[in-house]
Design a protein around this motif. Structure first.
Motif, PDB file in Angstrom:
ATOM      1  N   LEU A 108      21.642  35.837  56.712  1.00 42.71           N
ATOM      2  CA  LEU A 108      20.791  36.139  57.868  1.00 42.71           C
ATOM      3  C   LEU A 108      21.585  36.546  59.101  1.00 42.71           C
ATOM      4  N   TRP A 109      22.696  35.858  59.336  1.00 39.79           N
ATOM      5  CA  TRP A 109      23.333  35.982  60.638  1.00 39.79           C
ATOM      6  C   TRP A 109      24.714  36.608  60.610  1.00 39.79           C
ATOM      7  N   ALA A 110      25.077  37.238  59.522  1.00 37.43           N
ATOM      8  CA  ALA A 110      26.395  37.852  59.484  1.00 37.43           C
ATOM      9  C   ALA A 110      26.395  39.101  60.346  1.00 37.43           C
ATOM     10  N   GLY A 111      27.454  39.285  61.071  1.00 37.72           N
ATOM     11  CA  GLY A 111      27.521  40.429  61.970  1.00 37.72           C
ATOM     12  C   GLY A 111      27.784  41.726  61.234  1.00 37.72           C
ATOM     13  N   ASP A 112      29.040  41.974  60.936  1.00 37.42           N
ATOM     14  CA  ASP A 112      29.398  43.233  60.277  1.00 37.42           C
ATOM     15  C   ASP A 112      29.205  43.079  58.769  1.00 37.42           C
ATOM     16  N   THR A 113      28.616  44.076  58.182  1.00 39.97           N
ATOM     17  CA  THR A 113      28.279  43.982  56.769  1.00 39.97           C
ATOM     18  C   THR A 113      29.032  45.063  56.001  1.00 39.97           C
ATOM     19  N   SER A 114      30.003  44.627  55.231  1.00 38.05           N
ATOM     20  CA  SER A 114      30.709  45.593  54.385  1.00 38.05           C
ATOM     21  C   SER A 114      30.111  45.525  52.993  1.00 38.05           C
ATOM     22  N   MET A 115      29.245  46.475  52.727  1.00 36.90           N
ATOM     23  CA  MET A 115      28.469  46.427  51.487  1.00 36.90           C
ATOM     24  C   MET A 115      29.268  46.831  50.255  1.00 36.90           C
ATOM     25  N   GLU A 116      30.286  47.664  50.476  1.00 34.61           N
ATOM     26  CA  GLU A 116      31.019  48.190  49.314  1.00 34.61           C
ATOM     27  C   GLU A 116      31.556  47.041  48.468  1.00 34.61           C
ATOM     28  N   ARG A 117      32.054  46.028  49.146  1.00 37.30           N
ATOM     29  CA  ARG A 117      32.643  44.921  48.400  1.00 37.30           C
ATOM     30  C   ARG A 117      31.608  44.264  47.492  1.00 37.30           C
ATOM     31  N   LEU A 118      30.424  44.024  48.061  1.00 40.22           N
ATOM     32  CA  LEU A 118      29.379  43.383  47.268  1.00 40.22           C
ATOM     33  C   LEU A 118      28.970  44.260  46.091  1.00 40.22           C
ATOM     34  N   SER A 119      28.779  45.558  46.348  1.00 39.83           N
ATOM     35  CA  SER A 119      28.337  46.405  45.235  1.00 39.83           C
ATOM     36  C   SER A 119      29.432  46.496  44.187  1.00 39.83           C
ATOM     37  N   GLY A 120      30.693  46.466  44.623  1.00 36.23           N
ATOM     38  CA  GLY A 120      31.783  46.479  43.651  1.00 36.23           C
ATOM     39  C   GLY A 120      31.720  45.272  42.736  1.00 36.23           C
ATOM     40  N   ILE A 121      31.381  44.121  43.326  1.00 29.71           N
ATOM     41  CA  ILE A 121      31.311  42.906  42.513  1.00 29.71           C
ATOM     42  C   ILE A 121      30.146  42.984  41.525  1.00 29.71           C
ATOM     43  N   ILE A 122      29.021  43.520  42.012  1.00 33.66           N
ATOM     44  CA  ILE A 122      27.866  43.685  41.117  1.00 33.66           C
ATOM     45  C   ILE A 122      28.233  44.559  39.930  1.00 33.66           C
ATOM     46  N   LYS A 123      28.951  45.620  40.230  1.00 33.30           N
ATOM     47  CA  LYS A 123      29.367  46.551  39.175  1.00 33.30           C
ATOM     48  C   LYS A 123      30.228  45.834  38.135  1.00 33.30           C
ATOM     49  N   ALA A 124      31.168  45.060  38.626  1.00 33.48           N
ATOM     50  CA  ALA A 124      32.045  44.321  37.715  1.00 33.48           C
ATOM     51  C   ALA A 124      31.251  43.327  36.882  1.00 33.48           C
ATOM     52  N   ALA A 125      30.280  42.669  37.537  1.00 34.57           N
ATOM     53  CA  ALA A 125      29.472  41.688  36.817  1.00 34.57           C
ATOM     54  C   ALA A 125      28.680  42.371  35.705  1.00 34.57           C
ATOM     55  N   ARG A 126      28.112  43.535  36.012  1.00 39.03           N
ATOM     56  CA  ARG A 126      27.324  44.247  34.991  1.00 39.03           C
ATOM     57  C   ARG A 126      28.212  44.692  33.836  1.00 39.03           C
ATOM     58  N   ALA A 127      29.416  45.108  34.167  1.00 40.05           N
ATOM     59  CA  ALA A 127      30.344  45.520  33.113  1.00 40.05           C
ATOM     60  C   ALA A 127      30.667  44.336  32.204  1.00 40.05           C
ATOM     61  N   ALA A 128      30.906  43.195  32.823  1.00 35.78           N
ATOM     62  CA  ALA A 128      31.212  41.998  32.035  1.00 35.78           C
ATOM     63  C   ALA A 128      30.019  41.605  31.169  1.00 35.78           C
ATOM     64  N   ALA A 129      28.817  41.701  31.762  1.00 38.01           N
ATOM     65  CA  ALA A 129      27.614  41.338  31.016  1.00 38.01           C
ATOM     66  C   ALA A 129      27.424  42.258  29.815  1.00 38.01           C
ATOM     67  N   ALA A 130      27.712  43.526  30.027  1.00 37.97           N
ATOM     68  CA  ALA A 130      27.499  44.517  28.969  1.00 37.97           C
ATOM     69  C   ALA A 130      28.330  44.183  27.728  1.00 37.97           C
ATOM     70  N   GLU A 131      29.526  43.697  27.952  1.00 38.48           N
ATOM     71  CA  GLU A 131      30.348  43.386  26.782  1.00 38.48           C
ATOM     72  C   GLU A 131      30.413  41.881  26.498  1.00 38.48           C
ATOM     73  N   GLY A 132      29.456  41.142  27.052  1.00 35.28           N
ATOM     74  CA  GLY A 132      29.364  39.717  26.730  1.00 35.28           C
ATOM     75  C   GLY A 132      30.558  38.900  27.163  1.00 35.28           C
ATOM     76  N   SER A 139      33.362  34.646  36.848  1.00 34.81           N
ATOM     77  CA  SER A 139      34.207  34.867  38.024  1.00 34.81           C
ATOM     78  C   SER A 139      33.578  35.900  38.947  1.00 34.81           C
ATOM     79  N   ALA A 140      32.862  36.866  38.392  1.00 34.09           N
ATOM     80  CA  ALA A 140      32.152  37.816  39.254  1.00 34.09           C
ATOM     81  C   ALA A 140      31.110  37.091  40.094  1.00 34.09           C
ATOM     82  N   ASN A 141      30.454  36.125  39.475  1.00 35.14           N
ATOM     83  CA  ASN A 141      29.442  35.357  40.194  1.00 35.14           C
ATOM     84  C   ASN A 141      30.077  34.582  41.362  1.00 35.14           C
TER      85      ASN A 141
END
Lengths: 225, 225
Positions: A108-132, A139-141
């Motif tokens: 709610l209250w974070a000032g500057d939002t660097s979204m790239e980092r979060l989306s990068g983590i999501i991407k990694a998590a999906r990749a890990a999920a894809a190959e079980g 660790s992505a979580n």
DNA sequence: AAACCGACGATTGTTCAACAATCTCGCGAC
DNA sequence: GTCGCGAGATTGTTGAACAATCGTCGGTTT
């Protein structure tokens, strides 16, 4: 891994590595082995054996113990020794009490939002999920929630979150890990990022809070068995 | 108070008191003297002199130092010694970064609300204000914010808040204290309790956040002089 | 046979003294 | 006046010693 095997492992490290701040170095060695699950919750950390293996004095080892104790990674029983912490149901409740405050507040209250980092983590998590890849998802979580709190930009809140996440890893190690545990959270995290990108902070915080409540209930059920 | 006077004071304590957990006892002795302002920010804590005064070994004293260091009460400079922490402007910003998260979150999301405690603190603060008791107002103010966070019911959030408040006391000691500093906050705190009692959590949190921003700006101006 | 009790061995808690490493301060040379 | 260097002082680290506490193993009692 048994205690003796870890001993041999530590002995190998001790010969090759230089230690600048000896006490902190010893603490780091033990911490990494505990968090990797090589030292299981409940294991006793015998002083003499560890001193010999690490090539440090008991005094230095005990300094490392106090550091680990402050992080809730080990338990001290007077005149009995130190043991790898074995989180109880109350510990789980305390962990989620902290997370229920820190994470929605950071959303709610974070000032500057660097979204790239979060989306990068999501991407990694999906990749890990894809190959079980279970540990990849786990660790992505952790990275995701760490990054959420990091948005606050506070060193102390970060280190508090680090401690809490470390204790979470202990919880996973102390129960029979359900392999599919992390799987649903991959898309939950993704949804939070979506809401954040849409600028809907309140919805993101609400969704995150509900998500944390669900995870807590799930873990409590697993631990109280 | 000069360093030497504190030394004599400690020596007196050392003879009369039993120390169960020596290291913690030493830490407590130093902590209380630092927070009371007897040891001023920037003072060097010489090992040998303190050992002699307290009647403990250097090893024990250093154990106390590590505890105080973890609380951000003292600063360690390698091979130079330990000093009473001297908060910088960045430290003030970090303190308020934490408080801006913890306190509004505790107001919004605290489960059980025991109002009697808060109103009792307000009453004490008003009594102190009525008779111009500066330190009474200061400690009532600290009690108030401590109690706000305590509503969360989390041991870890409480100890984080305790650390932050301890660092706040150092800030006050490191600058020329404006005697009237705490005075306006007595009624601000009262207004927050009013809003809470009316069940208007969002308004209370907003007011508190604005209040913290104002206090931060005020302290920053005082520190950066 | 089961339970209670006490001495022994082992481990931890605490302190001390010594050695090594690093910094500060003062002196002399350029 | 500035730089470099050595003596003194302070901190970082270690190993050993002693005290306190706990677990275990016999022996005794009911």
């Amino acid at each position: 891994m048994t205690f003796d095997e870890v001993l041999a492992d530590l002995q190998a490290q001790a010969k090759t590595t230089k230690h600048a701040e000896t006490g902190l170095w010893v603490a780091a060695q033990l911490r990494s082995r505990i968090e990797a699950g090589k030292l299981k919750p409940g294991s006793k950390l015998a002083e003499e054996a560890l001193c010999e293996a690490l090539g440090v004095s008991r005094n230095t080892l005990r300094e490392a113990f106090t550091a680990l104790h402050a992080e809730h990674i080990v338990t001290r029983i007077p005149n009995r020794g130190v043991f790898v912490a074995h989180p109880t149901a109350d510990d789980v409740r305390e962990i989620y009490r902290v997370r229920r405050f820190l994470e929605p507040a950071a959303v709610l209250w974070a000032g500057d939002t660097s979204m790239e980092r979060l989306s990068g983590i999501i991407k990694a998590a999906r990749a890990a999920a894809a190959e079980g890849d279970i540990s990849g998802m786990a660790s992505a979580n952790q990275d995701f929630h760490r990054a959420i709190v990091d948005r606050a930009g506070s060193e102390r809140l970060n280190s508090l979150m680090d401690q809490v996440l470390a204790e979470m890893r202990l919880v996973f190690h102390s129960m029979a890990a359900n392999p599919a545990f992390h799987e649903p959270y991959v898309e939950d995290n993704a949804k939070i990022v979506e809401l954040l990108e849409a600028g809907n902070l309140a919805a993101a915080a609400d969704f995150l809070a509900a998500y944390l409540d669900r995870a807590e209930a799930q873990l409590l059920a697993a631990v109280e068995r």
